[in-house]
Design a protein around this motif. Structure first.
Motif, mmCIF file in Angstrom:
data_model
loop_
_atom_site.group_PDB
_atom_site.id
_atom_site.type_symbol
_atom_site.label_atom_id
_atom_site.label_comp_id
_atom_site.label_asym_id
_atom_site.label_seq_id
_atom_site.Cartn_x
_atom_site.Cartn_y
_atom_site.Cartn_z
ATOM 1 N N LYS A 51 17.034 4.094 -12.258
ATOM 2 C CA LYS A 51 18.433 3.432 -12.451
ATOM 3 C C LYS A 51 19.285 4.989 -12.040
ATOM 4 C CE LYS A 51 17.114 -1.030 -13.661
ATOM 5 N NZ LYS A 51 16.384 -1.285 -13.391
ATOM 6 N N THR A 52 19.753 5.413 -13.549
ATOM 7 C CA THR A 52 20.920 6.390 -13.680
ATOM 8 C C THR A 52 20.546 7.133 -12.055
ATOM 9 O OG1 THR A 52 20.609 6.012 -15.809
ATOM 10 C CG2 THR A 52 21.742 8.102 -15.061
ATOM 11 N N LYS A 55 21.709 6.142 -9.083
ATOM 12 C CA LYS A 55 22.641 6.247 -8.848
ATOM 13 C C LYS A 55 23.255 7.508 -8.750
ATOM 14 C CE LYS A 55 27.084 3.344 -11.561
ATOM 15 N NZ LYS A 55 27.219 4.104 -12.732
ATOM 16 N N ARG A 58 22.098 7.981 -4.805
ATOM 17 C CA ARG A 58 22.969 7.028 -4.253
ATOM 18 C C ARG A 58 24.755 7.395 -3.734
ATOM 19 N NH1 ARG A 58 20.891 2.442 -6.090
ATOM 20 N NH2 ARG A 58 19.234 1.596 -4.749
ATOM 21 N N ASN A 59 25.723 7.829 -5.144
ATOM 22 C CA ASN A 59 26.388 8.938 -4.895
ATOM 23 C C ASN A 59 26.537 10.427 -3.763
ATOM 24 O OD1 ASN A 59 28.148 6.923 -6.474
ATOM 25 N ND2 ASN A 59 28.120 9.280 -8.208
#
Ligand code: UD1
Length: 415
Positions: A51-52, A55, A58-59
């Motif tokens: 998940k990290t 993230k 996606r950033n």
């Protein structure tokens, strides 16, 4: 904060399915930064570290859809920064550095800093990028790298670094000319990444050996690929079978990736036999103590050092466990000693005198693999073991308490 509570003393029996490897999935997901096209990856484990990385990607403008099987589209990368907040929770965030410089010509990635298992610098990643013509500066805790076009180079790694090899292999796929990585790491996760990159159109030979040759291409395309099974998760369950006097069928593992561990566990008296879908692993009548030295692959993995120490703590004799990969990876020792283990640290080695019984205690996880070691100790301890700070565990083991529970363990997560 969540805790794991275990009532020890139950032998483990049954089947367990091995999940996709965290350490293979992380670099493979960052490889999607190398192309504008859509990449589809299957067997992605459901973990906090995954998940990290989502993230982080996606950033940067990456579109990510799905779970288990995931589609990533990096058509428009709008930001080339890996911020401190994300890198500090997961060092593997450094894996965006190579792909970003190769495709976007720039990257700004926070320096990871220290972690519970040692200083873990990234100097070899930086040096290799500089050898390929990138300008790299350190500003306010960030690595700032730039290169209009990376150039092929002969890279000599001082140490076989896993994520360093992966980072530079990815960077070299879009460089001008040929890059040769000498003293490259040989882990199966590197072979998995090389196969994915080859599926995208990269020219790579030698992955899995200590010399990897990459000839740059102008662009990479779409790919569909699967993540290999997690050999560290598999190894953790194998050790659990030996410790609890149990018998486990490990489904979906790749026995070839586990050779060093299988040999070692056989020396302890365990029986390990190939079955149709993986391995059958049975405890021996007695736990013979063995010496262990961690080494880069194909040696004994440092990521199983804490778990084998839990096992040796109930061995029938003396075991010397030498840690040669990381300088400070014995944080679990004091917790094991609180459960009754007899361990002395001398330099980079732990001397473990087997005791007949461990006793349940309140313990604290200090890193990912130390958490697994405490679970193993708890499974055989007399009485109740509580493990706090289990967020470490959720970074790298998928549904671990559910998997152990299905094998007959009395283990639960308490909110
Ligand atoms: C990877 C794994 C980690 C495993 C480790 C060793 C991932 C995401 N993580 O970590 O689970 O424990 O391999 O098998 O795959 N070093 C330097 N300079 C560098 C890079 C490394 O001195 O630039 C040193 C490290 O401090 C360590 C050794 O090299 O002593 C090996 O580290 P490395 O293989 O890089 O570990 P990671 O890739 O971080």
């Amino acid at each position: 904060m969540d805790k794991i509570v275990i009532s020890g003393g139950r032998p483990l029996y049954g089947d367990v399915q091995v999940s996709g490897a965290k350490n293979a999935a992380l670099p493979v997901l960052t490889a999607a930064l190398l192309t504008e096209k859509t990449c589809t990856f299957s067997n992605i484990p459901d973990l906090v570290d995954i998940k990290t990385i989502y993230k982080l990607l996606r950033n940067m403008g990456m579109q990510i859809e799905g779970e288990g099987t995931v589609e990533l589209s990096g058509e428009k990368i709008t930001d080339c920064v890996a911020p401190y907040d994300l890198v500090k929770t997961m060092r593997a965030s450094i894996l965006v550095l190579g792909p970003l410089v190769a495709r976007m010509g720039q990257a700004r990635v926070s320096l990871p800093g220290g972690c519970a298992i040692g200083a873990r610098p990234v100097n070899l990643h930086i040096k290799a990028l500089q050898d390929m013509g990138a300008s790299v500066e350190l500003h306010s805790g960030y690595i700032e790298a730039k290169a209009d076009k990376l150039k092929g180079a002969d890279i000599y790694f001082d140490l076989p670094t896993v994520t360093g090899t992966e980072n530079i292999m990815m960077a070299a796929t879009l460089a001008e000319g040929t890059t040769v990585l000498h003293n490259a790491a040989r882990e199966p996760e590197i072979v998995n990444l090389a196969d994915v990159l080859k599926g995208m159109g990269a020219k790579i030979s030698g992955a899995g050996t200590d010399v990897i040759t990459i000839t740059g291409v102008t662009s990479l395309g779409a790919v569909e690929a699967a993540i290999i099974p997690d050999r560290i998760e598999a190894g953790t369950f194998m050790i659990a079978a030996g410790m609890t006097q149990g018998e486990i069928n490990l489904l979906g593992c790749d026995p070839q990736h586990l050779d060093a561990l299988i040999n070692k566990l056989r020396d302890t008296g365990m029986t390990i036999t190939p079955v149709e879908k993986g391995l059958k692993v049975s405890a021996g009548c007695k736990i013979h103590s063995v010496d262990v030295k961690t080494l880069p692959y194909p040696g004994f993995p440092t990521d199983l050092q804490a778990q084998i120490m839990a096992y040796m703590s109930i061995g029938s004799g003396l075991s010397v466990i030498a840690e040669t990969v990381f300088e400070n990876r014995f944080m679990h020792v004091s917790e094991l000693m609180r459960m009754g283990a007899d361990i002395v640290i001398q330099g980079g080695s732990a001397i473990v005198r087997g005791v007949p019984t461990l006793y349940g205690a309140q313990t604290m996880a200090t890193d990912l693999r130390a958490s697994a070691c405490l679970i193993l100790a708890g499974l055989v301890a007399q009485g109740t073991t509580e493990i706090s700070r289990i967020y470490h565990l959720d970074r790298g083991y998928e549904s671990i308490e559910k998997k152990f529970s299905a094998l007959g363990a009395d283990i639960r997560r308490v909110k």
